[in-house]
Design a protein around this motif. Structure first.
Motif, PDB file in Angstrom:
ATOM      1  N   MET A   1       0.822  -1.208   0.000  1.00 29.16           N
ATOM      2  CA  MET A   1       0.000   0.000   0.000  1.00 29.16           C
ATOM      3  C   MET A   1       0.856   1.258   0.000  1.00 29.16           C
ATOM      4  N   GLU A   2       0.385   2.274  -0.718  1.00 21.80           N
ATOM      5  CA  GLU A   2       1.005   3.595  -0.697  1.00 21.80           C
ATOM      6  C   GLU A   2      -0.083   4.619  -0.451  1.00 21.80           C
ATOM      7  N   SER A   3       0.093   5.476   0.530  1.00 15.09           N
ATOM      8  CA  SER A   3      -0.963   6.417   0.913  1.00 15.09           C
ATOM      9  C   SER A   3      -0.400   7.801   1.179  1.00 15.09           C
ATOM     10  N   VAL A   4      -1.259   8.799   0.944  1.00 13.78           N
ATOM     11  CA  VAL A   4      -0.899  10.194   1.181  1.00 13.78           C
ATOM     12  C   VAL A   4      -2.040  10.870   1.932  1.00 13.78           C
ATOM     13  N   LEU A   5      -1.699  11.662   2.939  1.00 13.79           N
ATOM     14  CA  LEU A   5      -2.673  12.409   3.727  1.00 13.79           C
ATOM     15  C   LEU A   5      -2.275  13.877   3.737  1.00 13.79           C
ATOM     16  N   THR A   6      -3.240  14.756   3.461  1.00 11.48           N
ATOM     17  CA  THR A   6      -3.004  16.192   3.610  1.00 11.48           C
ATOM     18  C   THR A   6      -4.066  16.758   4.542  1.00 11.48           C
ATOM     19  N   LEU A   7      -3.637  17.689   5.396  1.00  9.51           N
ATOM     20  CA  LEU A   7      -4.535  18.354   6.332  1.00  9.51           C
ATOM     21  C   LEU A   7      -4.417  19.868   6.155  1.00  9.51           C
ATOM     22  N   ARG A   8      -5.519  20.559   6.326  1.00  4.20           N
ATOM     23  CA  ARG A   8      -5.490  22.020   6.323  1.00  4.20           C
ATOM     24  C   ARG A   8      -6.499  22.520   7.358  1.00  4.20           C
ATOM     25  N   PRO A   9      -6.211  23.632   8.002  1.00  2.00           N
ATOM     26  CA  PRO A   9      -7.135  24.170   9.011  1.00  2.00           C
ATOM     27  C   PRO A   9      -8.519  24.427   8.418  1.00  2.00           C
ATOM     28  N   SER A  10      -9.548  24.202   9.212  1.00  2.00           N
ATOM     29  CA  SER A  10     -10.910  24.395   8.749  1.00  2.00           C
ATOM     30  C   SER A  10     -11.761  24.971   9.875  1.00  2.00           C
ATOM     31  N   GLU A  11     -12.679  25.829   9.518  1.00  2.00           N
ATOM     32  CA  GLU A  11     -13.615  26.383  10.490  1.00  2.00           C
ATOM     33  C   GLU A  11     -14.932  25.608  10.499  1.00  2.00           C
ATOM     34  N   GLU A  12     -15.000  24.559   9.671  1.00  3.74           N
ATOM     35  CA  GLU A  12     -16.236  23.781   9.587  1.00  3.74           C
ATOM     36  C   GLU A  12     -16.344  22.796  10.747  1.00  3.74           C
ATOM     37  N   SER A  13     -17.531  22.280  10.932  1.00  4.83           N
ATOM     38  CA  SER A  13     -17.779  21.226  11.903  1.00  4.83           C
ATOM     39  C   SER A  13     -18.800  20.268  11.312  1.00  4.83           C
ATOM     40  N   ALA A  14     -18.898  19.095  11.883  1.00  7.54           N
ATOM     41  CA  ALA A  14     -19.847  18.112  11.373  1.00  7.54           C
ATOM     42  C   ALA A  14     -21.270  18.628  11.517  1.00  7.54           C
ATOM     43  N   THR A  15     -22.073  18.420  10.500  1.00  8.37           N
ATOM     44  CA  THR A  15     -23.458  18.857  10.531  1.00  8.37           C
ATOM     45  C   THR A  15     -24.357  17.733  11.038  1.00  8.37           C
ATOM     46  N   GLU A  16     -25.615  18.054  11.242  1.00  6.88           N
ATOM     47  CA  GLU A  16     -26.569  17.063  11.736  1.00  6.88           C
ATOM     48  C   GLU A  16     -26.660  15.904  10.731  1.00  6.88           C
ATOM     49  N   GLY A  17     -26.569  14.699  11.246  1.00  7.51           N
ATOM     50  CA  GLY A  17     -26.602  13.520  10.390  1.00  7.51           C
ATOM     51  C   GLY A  17     -25.229  12.984  10.039  1.00  7.51           C
ATOM     52  N   GLU A  18     -24.194  13.818  10.182  1.00  7.03           N
ATOM     53  CA  GLU A  18     -22.823  13.352   9.942  1.00  7.03           C
ATOM     54  C   GLU A  18     -22.268  12.733  11.223  1.00  7.03           C
ATOM     55  N   GLU A  19     -21.465  11.696  11.036  1.00  3.27           N
ATOM     56  CA  GLU A  19     -20.996  10.923  12.191  1.00  3.27           C
ATOM     57  C   GLU A  19     -19.478  10.924  12.280  1.00  3.27           C
ATOM     58  N   TRP A  20     -18.984  11.092  13.503  1.00  2.00           N
ATOM     59  CA  TRP A  20     -17.548  10.965  13.757  1.00  2.00           C
ATOM     60  C   TRP A  20     -17.233   9.501  14.065  1.00  2.00           C
ATOM     61  N   LEU A  21     -16.237   8.959  13.378  1.00  2.00           N
ATOM     62  CA  LEU A  21     -15.791   7.585  13.611  1.00  2.00           C
ATOM     63  C   LEU A  21     -14.368   7.618  14.144  1.00  2.00           C
ATOM     64  N   SER A  22     -14.109   6.834  15.161  1.00  2.00           N
ATOM     65  CA  SER A  22     -12.771   6.810  15.750  1.00  2.00           C
ATOM     66  C   SER A  22     -11.804   6.066  14.839  1.00  2.00           C
ATOM     67  N   LEU A  23     -10.530   6.416  14.948  1.00  2.00           N
ATOM     68  CA  LEU A  23      -9.460   5.770  14.192  1.00  2.00           C
ATOM     69  C   LEU A  23      -8.481   5.144  15.171  1.00  2.00           C
ATOM     70  N   PRO A  24      -8.778   3.937  15.649  1.00  2.00           N
ATOM     71  CA  PRO A  24      -7.891   3.290  16.619  1.00  2.00           C
ATOM     72  C   PRO A  24      -6.578   2.871  15.971  1.00  2.00           C
ATOM     73  N   ARG A  25      -5.612   2.579  16.783  1.00  2.00           N
ATOM     74  CA  ARG A  25      -4.308   2.119  16.287  1.00  2.00           C
ATOM     75  C   ARG A  25      -4.484   0.818  15.507  1.00  2.00           C
ATOM     76  N   SER A  26      -3.798   0.702  14.381  1.00  7.42           N
ATOM     77  CA  SER A  26      -3.843  -0.537  13.608  1.00  7.42           C
ATOM     78  C   SER A  26      -3.155  -1.654  14.390  1.00  7.42           C
ATOM     79  N   TRP A  27      -3.753  -2.821  14.365  1.00  3.02           N
ATOM     80  CA  TRP A  27      -3.157  -3.956  15.069  1.00  3.02           C
ATOM     81  C   TRP A  27      -2.506  -4.891  14.045  1.00  3.02           C
TER      82      TRP A  27
END
Length: 388
Positions: A333-359
């Motif tokens: 696998m080869e993967s790339v992640l980019t992050l940028r600051p945002s003033e947004e937040s999750a809206t109603e109906g959107e769900e936060w999912l946790s990202l646990p450590r890979s085992w």
């Protein structure tokens, strides 16, 4: 007689084709072999690929009009013929074996210890979410898979103890109707972050040297490092000596060091005893660049290559079913992640999912298995890669 000659000629050509053409993939600057580079052609059901070995050698046994040669650390190349050597241009500073006879400067260890003591207040402490873009690609002998994910991501902070994400768009590109989404490397990118893993144990177990050829801004120094007891854990990172922060890092870790870092000796012994499990290859290439926002640093760009091979003797039906439900992860696998600051937040109906450590080797609870299956079946648009 002509019929016999035709048959002999056909057998000769078939023999050459079955053996394939062999080339070496190498870094155009360092002249070192590029290990686990992908060489592939075609789309959909006609997709075929090969991968370079530990000496950079790759054998192509399939017909092609064009070949694409790719590796996370290098610029992608397209060729129409297979030369003796395929030269690749590095995207990041290469990390060859560090052979330095000069003495380690006395200032480095006190500086790094100070960094470790102060990093908690300077990194990954943001409470606001970031906009993220994550791309993960896997290439097998007859398989191409790409997953694009966009949305919001929360870093660990006093308010949020773990990483979590809210996907707003997902796209899978593949040669068949797979519905699996893979966020394994996203979890590795976050949990195996260089700054996060830079602790006093890391300082004790590595040697550090100054790269005298590095040209950066005033106060910036690039440090090379390698493990004291292993040749397969090495890299480089840039520090700002005035502010005592790490600005970027690259690290290459091989099988032995990954086993020592990521697995429990007890669990590995148990797995070997119970099913004959063993790890044949485990290589990681990792790059990260940090940026500052509101006085705190975060991983603005990160790239991760994961190559893994294992074997197992006994067949566990329950484990096989679990692997099918989750895709079993990808071994290349080869993967790339980019992050940028945002003033947004999750809206109603959107769900936060946790990202646990890979085992890697672990006895999972039923709840953990159910959650892994859920992460493998996120909502995503499917794009079938048509054959050429």
């Amino acid at each position: 007689m002509s019929k016999i000659i035709y048959i002999l000629l056909f057998l000769c050509l078939w023999s050459v084709a079955s053996r394939g053409q062999t080339s070496v993939v190498a870094d155009e600057l360092t002249r070192q072999p590029v290990v686990h580079a992908n060489v592939y052609s075609g789309k959909g059901k006609s997709f075929r690929s090969a991968i370079s070995d530990e000496q950079g050698r790759v054998t192509v046994t399939f017909p092609f009009n064009r070949l694409t040669v790719s590796h996370l650390n290098y610029e992608k190349r397209t060729i129409s013929q297979l030369p003796d050597t395929i030269w690749l241009k590095a995207k990041y500073n290469s990390t060859p074996d560090v052979v330095v006879r000069s003495k380690e400067p006395a200032w480095i260890r006190p500086f790094l210890k100070r960094f470790v003591d102060e990093k908690a207040s300077r990194y990954a402490a943001h409470t606001k979410p970031f906009a993220y873009r994550y791309s993960s690609q896997s290439i097998g002998e007859r398989q191409f898979y790409n997953y694009e994910s966009e949305g919001l991501l929360r870093l660990r902070s006093p308010e949020h103890k773990g990483y979590s994400f809210c996907q707003r768009r997902g796209v899978i590109t593949a040669g068949d109707s797979t519905e699996l989404t893979d966020v394994q490397n996203l979890r590795r990118l976050l949990h195996e972050d260089f700054v996060d893993e830079m602790d006093r144990s890391f300082i004790r177990s590595h040697r550090f040297y100054v790269n005298g050829d590095y040209e950066g801004r005033p106060g910036e120094v690039e440090l090379l490092f390698r493990a004291k007891k292993a040749n397969d854990d090495r890299g480089r990172f840039v520090v700002d000596t005035v502010r005592c922060v790490v600005l970027s890092a690259s690290r290459a870790i091989g099988r032995k060091s990954n086993i020592d870092l990521r697995t429990s000796p007890f669990m590995l012994t148990m797995a070997k005893f119970m099913s004959g499990f063993g790890i044949d290859a485990w290589n990681v290439d990792y790059h990260v660049r940090y940026a500052e926002y509101d006085g705190l640093f975060y991983p603005a760009e990160a790239a991760y290559k994961f190559f893994y091979k294992s074997h197992e003797g006994a067949v566990d039906e329950r484990e096989e079913e679990f692997q099918q439900q989750t895709g079993g992860g990808f071994s290349n696998m080869e993967s790339v992640l980019t992050l940028r600051p945002s003033e947004e937040s999750a809206t109603e109906g959107e769900e936060w999912l946790s990202l646990p450590r890979s085992w890697y080797i672990k006895f999972n609870t039923d709840a953990e298995r159910e959650y892994e299956v859920r992460l493998a079946h996120l909502n995503a648009e499917l794009v079938i890669q048509e054959s050429e």
